[in-house]
Design an enzyme around this catalytic site. Structure first.
Site, PDB file in Angstrom:
ATOM      1  N   ASP A   1      61.983  97.038  46.104  1.00  0.00           N
ATOM      2  CA  ASP A   1      63.055  96.605  47.001  1.00  0.00           C
ATOM      3  C   ASP A   1      63.957  95.653  46.218  1.00  0.00           C
ATOM      4  O   ASP A   1      63.578  94.525  45.921  1.00  0.00           O
ATOM      5  CB  ASP A   1      62.449  95.908  48.220  1.00  0.00           C
ATOM      6  CG  ASP A   1      63.492  95.348  49.181  1.00  0.00           C
ATOM      7  OD1 ASP A   1      64.697  95.372  48.858  1.00  0.00           O
ATOM      8  OD2 ASP A   1      63.096  94.870  50.261  1.00  0.00           O
TER       9      ASP A   1
ATOM     10  N   LYS B   1      75.297  93.140  50.363  1.00  0.00           N
ATOM     11  CA  LYS B   1      74.826  91.909  49.731  1.00  0.00           C
ATOM     12  C   LYS B   1      75.437  91.722  48.345  1.00  0.00           C
ATOM     13  O   LYS B   1      75.376  90.631  47.775  1.00  0.00           O
ATOM     14  CB  LYS B   1      73.297  91.907  49.635  1.00  0.00           C
ATOM     15  CG  LYS B   1      72.578  91.903  50.981  1.00  0.00           C
ATOM     16  CD  LYS B   1      71.082  91.778  50.801  1.00  0.00           C
ATOM     17  CE  LYS B   1      70.320  92.056  52.079  1.00  0.00           C
ATOM     18  NZ  LYS B   1      70.588  91.103  53.156  1.00  0.00           N
TER      19      LYS B   1
ATOM     20  N   HIS C   1      60.008  91.819  52.731  1.00  0.00           N
ATOM     21  CA  HIS C   1      60.867  91.961  53.901  1.00  0.00           C
ATOM     22  C   HIS C   1      60.296  93.093  54.749  1.00  0.00           C
ATOM     23  O   HIS C   1      59.677  94.020  54.234  1.00  0.00           O
ATOM     24  CB  HIS C   1      62.284  92.297  53.426  1.00  0.00           C
ATOM     25  CG  HIS C   1      63.330  92.312  54.489  1.00  0.00           C
ATOM     26  ND1 HIS C   1      63.471  93.360  55.378  1.00  0.00           N
ATOM     27  CD2 HIS C   1      64.327  91.436  54.784  1.00  0.00           C
ATOM     28  CE1 HIS C   1      64.496  93.121  56.177  1.00  0.00           C
ATOM     29  NE2 HIS C   1      65.025  91.962  55.849  1.00  0.00           N
TER      30      HIS C   1
END
Length: 401
Positions: free
Chosen positions: A196, A222, A119
């Site tokens: 991550d 999330k 990302h």
């Protein structure tokens, strides 16, 4: 812990009371009633600030705030709650590592290895710090399975390699590289590893001790928690070695016009009034999640993605970019632009994402300019799959000659 029941799980989410189909949980998860209530109660009933006021309510609030840190440490099997730093989200966590740990240590010619599957939040901060220090970013390519090719690390690592940045789970393909193997390669060369966990923490939170992770980041929103709250885990010695990014209240021990001394980690990295409501909400999300078997919930989500993939595969031109039976299904149709498709799906009541998913290098590696992405969560149902497939069929009738 209760046996996972999809209907009971779904009933906990007020946002699902309407007729819409929500398939964008990889962008942000819906919030259970427990989190909504905890956040509302905080704003309605709480008084004072944390780590500041001495009256009873403020002291109780500080205790709840620090207890949430302990819950996160338990989630990650961190050795100490003082290894948990509150941030605004995964992006800020990674930027903090790049600026507070890496930047003071990197020299011109040093190397930062970053997987092509990352990302932008785990790429751009490293490009920035490379520009600032004269270091260079080295790309770790994909293998035939569309995963970061961890087996290439021994060839890529040089005496100038300093940092490895690697995602636990791709937000596009759902693919998960072999973290243990990658970390072993990196540590054997004296490198520090930034993982991550924005997607991975939702599906299988990392055991930071077992994997020997140096830094790990994830976002509360999330993981069914509020927006604006994130976590940075770091090994104690690494956090203590970091220079504070922001200066202000409560991160200092003594201040004069001659200088200042900082608190120890994590507080030296948490300047100013924190997002107390976000911390309380994330704590409520973790308490609520503890009642469910995450592995069973994950199996349910994956089964729905498989149903959708199998059904859509019967349509002409369908291509799937899904890895490892993930709950994320990135796909497209030959001759159909993803933006046109997602616009029609939205009109039909289907909420999902289309585009580059903040992962432009990965999309380029996959040979596409964008994809659709249906991300399934435990609150989704087989009816959601049927609705998606029916909506795609309607859209294809309009978009394909």
């Amino acid at each position: 812990m209760n046996v996972f029941n999809p209907a009971q799980f779904r009933a906990q989410f007020p946002a699902l009371q309407d007729a819409g189909v929500y398939l964008d949980s990889a962008a942000t998860a819906l919030k259970p009633e427990a989190v909504v209530e905890a956040t509302q109660q905080f704003y309605s009933l709480s008084a004072g600030n944390v780590h500041r006021s001495q009256f009873a309510e403020a002291q109780r609030l500080t205790a709840r705030y620090e207890a949430a840190r302990e819950k996160v440490a338990q989630l990650l099997n961190a050795p100490d709650d003082k290894t948990i730093v509150w941030t605004r989200g995964t992006t800020e966590s990674i930027n903090m590592v790049a600026q507070c740990y890496a930047r003071p240590r990197l020299q011109p010619g040093d190397e930062i290895i970053v997987s092509v599957a990352e990302h932008h939040a785990n790429l751009v901060p490293w490009l920035m710090v490379a520009q600032q220090t004269g270091a260079k970013v080295v790309k770790l390519p994909l293998n035939a399975q569309r995963l970061p090719d961890v087996d290439l690390l021994p060839e890529l690592i040089t005496p100038r390699s300093r940092i490895l940045a690697l995602g636990q789970m791709s937000n596009v393909t759902g693919g998960c590289p072999d973290l243990a193997r990658a970390i072993t390669f990196a540590h054997s060369a004296g490198m520090v590893v930034m993982v991550d966990g924005a997607q991975g923490a939702v599906h299988f939170p990392a055991d930071v001790q077992q994997l020997d992770i140096d830094f790990y980041a994830f976002s509360g929103h999330k993981l069914y928690g509020p927006t604006g709250i994130g976590v940075l885990y770091g090994k104690s010695e690494l956090l203590e070695a970091m220079s504070p990014w922001l200066g202000g209240g409560k991160m200092v021990h003594e201040v004069s016009f001659d200088g200042f001394t900082t608190q120890s980690a994590p507080w030296k990295l948490e300047a100013g009034t924190p997002n107390v409501a976000g911390v309380i909400g994330l704590s409520a999300a973790l308490e609520w999640l503890a009642d469910y078997d995450i592995n069973q919930a994950e199996s349910w989500s994956r089964s729905l993605a498989t149903l959708a993939e199998d059904a859509l595969a019967k349509r002409p031109g369908f291509r799937s970019f899904r890895c490892q039976d993930s709950s994320l299904l990135a796909f497209d149709f030959a001759g159909v632009h993803h933006s046109d498709m997602v616009t029609l799906l939205a009109e039909y009541g289907i909420a999902l994402r289309a585009g580059q998913h903040c992962a432009q290098p990965l999309l380029a590696e996959l040979g596409v300019t964008g994809t659709l992405r249906a991300s399934f969560a435990p609150y989704n149902t087989k009816s959601d799959v049927d609705a998606l497939v029916n909506a795609v069929d309607r859209a294809l009738e309009l978009l394909v000659d």
